[in-house]
Motif scaffolding. Structure first.
Motif, short mmCIF file in Angstrom:
data_model
loop_
_atom_site.label_atom_id
_atom_site.label_comp_id
_atom_site.label_asym_id
_atom_site.label_seq_id
_atom_site.Cartn_x
_atom_site.Cartn_y
_atom_site.Cartn_z
N UNK A 154 -28.07 14.70 50.47
CA UNK A 154 -26.83 14.25 49.85
C UNK A 154 -26.89 12.74 49.59
N UNK A 155 -26.32 12.34 48.46
CA UNK A 155 -26.17 10.92 48.13
C UNK A 155 -24.68 10.61 47.95
N UNK A 156 -24.25 9.48 48.46
CA UNK A 156 -22.85 9.06 48.42
C UNK A 156 -22.72 7.82 47.52
N UNK A 157 -21.73 7.86 46.64
CA UNK A 157 -21.59 6.82 45.63
C UNK A 157 -20.14 6.38 45.51
N UNK A 158 -19.93 5.12 45.13
CA UNK A 158 -18.62 4.64 44.73
C UNK A 158 -18.79 3.84 43.44
N UNK A 159 -17.74 3.81 42.63
CA UNK A 159 -17.85 3.15 41.33
C UNK A 159 -16.51 2.59 40.90
N UNK A 160 -16.57 1.61 40.02
CA UNK A 160 -15.40 0.99 39.44
C UNK A 160 -15.55 0.95 37.93
N UNK A 161 -14.50 1.34 37.22
CA UNK A 161 -14.47 1.21 35.76
C UNK A 161 -13.50 0.09 35.41
N UNK A 162 -13.91 -0.76 34.49
CA UNK A 162 -13.09 -1.91 34.13
C UNK A 162 -13.35 -2.27 32.67
N UNK A 163 -12.58 -3.22 32.16
CA UNK A 163 -12.79 -3.65 30.79
C UNK A 163 -13.18 -5.13 30.70
N UNK A 164 -12.37 -6.00 31.23
CA UNK A 164 -12.70 -7.42 31.14
C UNK A 164 -13.39 -7.94 32.40
N UNK A 165 -12.84 -7.66 33.57
CA UNK A 165 -13.49 -8.08 34.81
C UNK A 165 -13.42 -6.96 35.83
N UNK A 166 -14.40 -6.91 36.70
CA UNK A 166 -14.45 -5.87 37.73
C UNK A 166 -13.31 -6.02 38.73
N UNK A 167 -12.74 -7.23 38.80
CA UNK A 167 -11.62 -7.47 39.71
C UNK A 167 -10.31 -6.87 39.21
N UNK A 168 -10.32 -6.39 37.97
CA UNK A 168 -9.11 -5.79 37.37
C UNK A 168 -9.47 -4.39 36.86
N UNK A 169 -9.69 -3.44 37.79
CA UNK A 169 -10.23 -2.13 37.39
C UNK A 169 -9.24 -1.23 36.67
N UNK A 170 -9.78 -0.39 35.83
CA UNK A 170 -9.02 0.69 35.17
C UNK A 170 -8.97 1.91 36.08
N UNK A 171 -10.08 2.18 36.75
CA UNK A 171 -10.17 3.35 37.64
C UNK A 171 -11.27 3.12 38.66
N UNK A 172 -11.17 3.84 39.77
CA UNK A 172 -12.23 3.84 40.77
C UNK A 172 -12.65 5.27 41.04
N UNK A 173 -13.85 5.42 41.57
CA UNK A 173 -14.37 6.76 41.85
C UNK A 173 -15.19 6.76 43.12
N UNK A 174 -15.17 7.88 43.80
CA UNK A 174 -16.11 8.17 44.88
C UNK A 174 -16.71 9.54 44.59
N UNK A 175 -17.97 9.72 44.94
CA UNK A 175 -18.63 10.98 44.61
C UNK A 175 -19.73 11.30 45.60
#
Length: 304
Positions: A121-142
């Motif tokens: 198993x591999x565990x991941x986290x991610x952030x979706x953003x447009x201008x800066x990563x500090x202002x995310x549109x969405x986050x994910x864990x998988x």
């Protein structure tokens, strides 16, 4: 050296990153998703804005499924970058939290980190953003299964060498998805009994070797089903996605997919729902999703 032997040979990191760039999913390729930067276990990707990605032409906001598919594939890239190029992977589950609507007209970027890999198993986290990563549109864990099957996507011809379909939304001004170009691009339709149908097509393929439907496309289908079902049953305007957890139960094969949704709990401002997708056997779902939508306040109803 045989092709199989090449695949079983660990790749130096630079070759691994190049292989991932040129062997994306079919949907990832035609959507324009790019791997911009790579580090061991980390992927930085970008998705150019396109009108076909819109989920509601009234607001211009992107369909949540576009973000879901991007984060799913970006997480997969990070997992591959944490491995050595010899093993296939598959998404087991994916949770998306929608923090704010994506600004129309702007590209979306994602940063995914594979922070733990076990034997299986591999565990991941991610952030979706447009201008800066500090202002995310969405986050994910998988979570991803490592060594999921023998169809390693890094094997075979580059997607750039293949004849691929285009991602276009046919006009349908009187249909149920007149305001959703992305749903039309996926060919989603509503059957007579209210079940939603996503016909199989080349454009929704993730792994072209099996072939199998892109996990993000299954997620987009389930989210669309939930939006349609909740809107229809409650008689409300389009709800706002808050969070969605998708469990992948079986591989989506080269078959049409079907889905329905049930409301688990309704409050004055929030509704909880559960959706399920299947193919040729309704008793064997390929994926299920649980999530929450924000509704406009309704006077007199209980608030959660």
């Amino acid at each position: 050296m045989s092709e199989a032997s090449k695949v079983d040979t660990p790749l130096p990191f630079d070759e691994l990153a190049d292989a991932i760039k040129s062997h994306r999913s079919v949907y990832g390729h035609i959507s324009g998703l790019q791997l911009d930067r790579a580090a061991p276990g980390e992927a930085w990707s970008s998705l150019p804005y396109r009108p076909v990605f819109v989920g509601d032409t009234g607001t211009g906001v992107l369909h949540g499924g576009v973000v879901t598919a991007m984060l799913d594939e970006s997480c997969g890239m990070a997992v591959q970058l944490a491995l050595d190029g010899t093993r296939a992977i598959a998404t087991l589950d994916l949770r998306i939290d929608y923090l704010k609507p994506a600004t129309p007209g702007l590209d979306i970027r994602a940063h995914a980190i594979c922070y733990r890999v076990t034997r299986s198993i591999a565990f991941v986290r991610a952030t979706a953003y447009q201008e800066t990563e500090d202002d995310p549109v969405a986050t994910a864990t998988a979570c991803f299964m490592v060594g999921a099957n023998r169809t390693n996507m890094l094997k075979g011809r580059s997607r750039e060498d293949l004849a691929l379909p285009t991602l276009e939304a046919p006009e349908d001004p009187t249909g149920p998805f007149a305001q959703s170009p992305f749903a039309r691009a996926l060919g989603i339709r509503v059957s007579d009994d209210g079940t939603l149908v996503m016909p199989f097509s080349q454009k929704i393929i993730g792994n072209p070797i099996l072939p199998a439907i892109h996990g993000g496309m299954t997620g987009a289908f389930l989210e669309t089903t939930a939006i349609v079902g909740v809107t229809r049953e409650l008689g409300v305007s389009l709800p706002k996605p808050i969070g969605l957890t998708i469990n992948y139960l079986r591989s989506g094969r080269a078959l049409d997919s079907y889905a329905n949704v049930s409301i688990v709990k309704q409050g004055r401002r929030v509704v909880a729902f559960e959706a399920q997708a299947w193919q040729d056997d309704r008793t064997k779902p390929i994926a299920s999703a649980f999530g929450h939508f924000m509704l406009r306040p309704a006077p007199g109803a209980d608030e959660e």
